[in-house]
Design an enzyme around this catalytic site. Structure first.
Site, PDB file in Angstrom:
ATOM      1  N   HIS A 298      -6.828   0.100   7.093  1.00 34.64           N
ATOM      2  CA  HIS A 298      -5.800  -0.407   6.183  1.00 34.64           C
ATOM      3  C   HIS A 298      -5.367  -1.792   6.624  1.00 34.64           C
ATOM      4  O   HIS A 298      -5.328  -2.080   7.817  1.00 34.64           O
ATOM      5  CB  HIS A 298      -4.582   0.529   6.215  1.00 34.64           C
ATOM      6  CG  HIS A 298      -3.372  -0.038   5.526  1.00 34.64           C
ATOM      7  ND1 HIS A 298      -3.222   0.001   4.159  1.00 34.64           N
ATOM      8  CD2 HIS A 298      -2.288  -0.719   6.003  1.00 34.64           C
ATOM      9  CE1 HIS A 298      -2.075  -0.599   3.832  1.00 34.64           C
ATOM     10  NE2 HIS A 298      -1.500  -1.040   4.929  1.00 34.64           N
TER      11      HIS A 298
ATOM     12  N   ASN B 146     -12.333   4.480   3.770  1.00 30.01           N
ATOM     13  CA  ASN B 146     -12.776   3.103   3.993  1.00 30.01           C
ATOM     14  C   ASN B 146     -12.310   2.506   5.326  1.00 30.01           C
ATOM     15  O   ASN B 146     -12.087   1.309   5.430  1.00 30.01           O
ATOM     16  CB  ASN B 146     -12.394   2.223   2.797  1.00 30.01           C
ATOM     17  CG  ASN B 146     -10.904   2.190   2.553  1.00 30.01           C
ATOM     18  OD1 ASN B 146     -10.139   2.820   3.284  1.00 30.01           O
ATOM     19  ND2 ASN B 146     -10.478   1.457   1.551  1.00 30.01           N
TER      20      ASN B 146
ATOM     21  N   PHE C 284      -6.353   9.158  -7.726  1.00 25.11           N
ATOM     22  CA  PHE C 284      -6.880   9.427  -6.389  1.00 25.11           C
ATOM     23  C   PHE C 284      -5.797   9.763  -5.367  1.00 25.11           C
ATOM     24  O   PHE C 284      -6.095   9.953  -4.190  1.00 25.11           O
ATOM     25  CB  PHE C 284      -7.710   8.233  -5.892  1.00 25.11           C
ATOM     26  CG  PHE C 284      -6.957   6.919  -5.823  1.00 25.11           C
ATOM     27  CD1 PHE C 284      -6.170   6.608  -4.726  1.00 25.11           C
ATOM     28  CD2 PHE C 284      -7.049   5.995  -6.855  1.00 25.11           C
ATOM     29  CE1 PHE C 284      -5.476   5.395  -4.659  1.00 25.11           C
ATOM     30  CE2 PHE C 284      -6.358   4.784  -6.797  1.00 25.11           C
ATOM     31  CZ  PHE C 284      -5.574   4.491  -5.688  1.00 25.11           C
TER      32      PHE C 284
ATOM     33  N   LYS D 104      -8.187   4.340  10.028  1.00 23.98           N
ATOM     34  CA  LYS D 104      -8.016   5.584   9.261  1.00 23.98           C
ATOM     35  C   LYS D 104      -8.780   6.750   9.898  1.00 23.98           C
ATOM     36  O   LYS D 104      -9.650   6.541  10.755  1.00 23.98           O
ATOM     37  CB  LYS D 104      -8.459   5.344   7.812  1.00 23.98           C
ATOM     38  CG  LYS D 104      -7.583   4.301   7.075  1.00 23.98           C
ATOM     39  CD  LYS D 104      -7.983   4.194   5.609  1.00 23.98           C
ATOM     40  CE  LYS D 104      -7.096   3.213   4.861  1.00 23.98           C
ATOM     41  NZ  LYS D 104      -7.451   3.159   3.411  1.00 23.98           N
TER      42      LYS D 104
ATOM     43  N   TYR E  59       1.983   5.823   0.973  1.00 21.06           N
ATOM     44  CA  TYR E  59       1.228   5.368  -0.204  1.00 21.06           C
ATOM     45  C   TYR E  59       1.977   5.670  -1.498  1.00 21.06           C
ATOM     46  O   TYR E  59       1.355   5.841  -2.541  1.00 21.06           O
ATOM     47  CB  TYR E  59      -0.154   6.016  -0.218  1.00 21.06           C
ATOM     48  CG  TYR E  59      -1.132   5.370   0.741  1.00 21.06           C
ATOM     49  CD1 TYR E  59      -1.625   4.078   0.513  1.00 21.06           C
ATOM     50  CD2 TYR E  59      -1.575   6.036   1.879  1.00 21.06           C
ATOM     51  CE1 TYR E  59      -2.525   3.476   1.378  1.00 21.06           C
ATOM     52  CE2 TYR E  59      -2.490   5.443   2.755  1.00 21.06           C
ATOM     53  CZ  TYR E  59      -2.955   4.162   2.494  1.00 21.06           C
ATOM     54  OH  TYR E  59      -3.850   3.564   3.353  1.00 21.06           O
TER      55      TYR E  59
HETATM   56  N1  UDP Z   1      -8.404   4.426  -2.847  1.00 22.18           N
HETATM   57  C1  UDP Z   1      -9.182   5.449  -3.381  1.00 22.18           C
HETATM   58  N2  UDP Z   1      -9.725   5.277  -4.637  1.00 22.18           N
HETATM   59  C2  UDP Z   1      -9.517   4.144  -5.366  1.00 22.18           C
HETATM   60  C3  UDP Z   1      -8.728   3.121  -4.828  1.00 22.18           C
HETATM   61  C4  UDP Z   1      -8.184   3.290  -3.556  1.00 22.18           C
HETATM   62  O1  UDP Z   1      -9.365   6.472  -2.746  1.00 22.18           O
HETATM   63  O2  UDP Z   1     -10.023   4.055  -6.500  1.00 22.18           O
HETATM   64  C5  UDP Z   1      -7.798   4.589  -1.515  1.00 22.18           C
HETATM   65  C6  UDP Z   1      -8.506   3.764  -0.439  1.00 22.18           C
HETATM   66  O3  UDP Z   1      -8.451   4.502   0.793  1.00 22.18           O
HETATM   67  C7  UDP Z   1      -7.619   2.532  -0.375  1.00 22.18           C
HETATM   68  C8  UDP Z   1      -6.231   3.137  -0.586  1.00 22.18           C
HETATM   69  O4  UDP Z   1      -6.445   4.167  -1.545  1.00 22.18           O
HETATM   70  O5  UDP Z   1      -7.744   1.844   0.861  1.00 22.18           O
HETATM   71  C9  UDP Z   1      -5.185   2.180  -1.086  1.00 22.18           C
HETATM   72  O6  UDP Z   1      -5.672   1.525  -2.236  1.00 22.18           O
HETATM   73  P1  UDP Z   1      -5.489  -0.040  -2.431  1.00 22.18           P
HETATM   74  O7  UDP Z   1      -5.900  -0.373  -3.826  1.00 22.18           O
HETATM   75  O8  UDP Z   1      -4.118  -0.443  -1.998  1.00 22.18           O
HETATM   76  O9  UDP Z   1      -6.608  -0.667  -1.457  1.00 22.18           O
HETATM   77  P2  UDP Z   1      -6.460  -1.466  -0.085  1.00 22.18           P
HETATM   78  O10 UDP Z   1      -5.204  -2.273  -0.153  1.00 22.18           O
HETATM   79  O11 UDP Z   1      -6.445  -0.443   1.015  1.00 22.18           O
HETATM   80  O12 UDP Z   1      -7.697  -2.332  -0.014  1.00 22.18           O
HETATM   81 MG    MG Z   2      -3.282  -1.799  -0.677  1.00 24.27          MG
END
Ligand code: UDP
Ligand code: MG
Length: 138
Positions: A116, A113, A58, A10, A50
C-alpha cells in the site's frame, strides 16, 4: 507532512517472505524509515482503514484479504514522498505496473498487490495516525 508517506507490506507479500526484499527496495529508493511495526488487522480495523471503498464490489474481498495475516506498517520520509512512493510501487494492477516497480516484482493480482502507498499528504497523515503514536516515530 509533505515529506512523509505511509505504507503497508500486505499479507500476500509478507506470507511469501518478500518483506526483506521490499524494505531493501524502499531504502534503495531513497526513503528513510520513520516508524515500522509488524502487526495484524482485524476485519473491523481493515474495514475502517479502507472505509472509502466500502461501497465498492471488491470491499468484502479486500477486508478478508487484509485481515488474513500479518502486515508490516511503516511511515517513510523523503522529499516528495507521496508521489515518489506511488511511482516506486507502481500501478494498482501489477499487470499494468512499470517494470522494476514493487508491485511488478512482487504482486500476483489486482487484489493481492503486495503493498500500500498513501495517495495524498492528508491521507498519509491519517493513515500514519491509524497505526502509530507520535512517540513511536523518529
Ligand atoms: N482493489 C481490488 N480490486 C479493485 C481495486 C482495488 O481488490 O478493483 C484493492 C487492491 O488491494 C488495492 C486496494 O483495493 O490496492 C485499494 O484500492 P485503490 O484503488 O485505492 O488502489 P491503490 O491506492 O492501493 O493503488
Ligand atoms: Mg488507494
Amino acid at each position: 507532512m509533505s515529506n512523509r508517506t505511509f505504507t503497508m507490506i500486505k499479507p500476500d507479500a509478507f506470507a511469501k517472505g518478500h518483506s526483506g526484499a521490499i524494505i531493501d527496495h524502499i531504502l534503495k529508493g531513497g526513503f528513510r524509515i520513520v516508524a515500522l511495526k509488524l502487526t495484524r488487522l482485524s476485519r473491523e480495523k481493515a474495514g475502517e482503514f479502507y472505509d472509502i471503498h466500502r461501497a465498492r464490489p471488491f470491499f468484502g474481498e479486500l477486508v478478508d484479504f487484509m485481515s488474513s495475516g500479518p502486515i508490516i506498517a511503516a511511515i517513510l520520509e523523503k522529499e516528495n514522498a507521496v508521489a515518489d512512493f506511488r511511482k516506486l510501487i507502481g500501478a494498482t494492477d501489477p499487470a499494468k505496473a512499470d517494470p522494476g516497480t514493487i508491485r511488478k516484482l512482487f504482486a500476483a493480482s489486482l487484489g493481492e498487490n503486495a503493498i500500500h502507498g498513501s495517495d495524498s499528504d492528508e491521507n498519509a497523515r491519517i493513515e500514519s495516525d491509524f497505526f502509530f503514536n507520535s512517540f513511536e516515530r523518529y
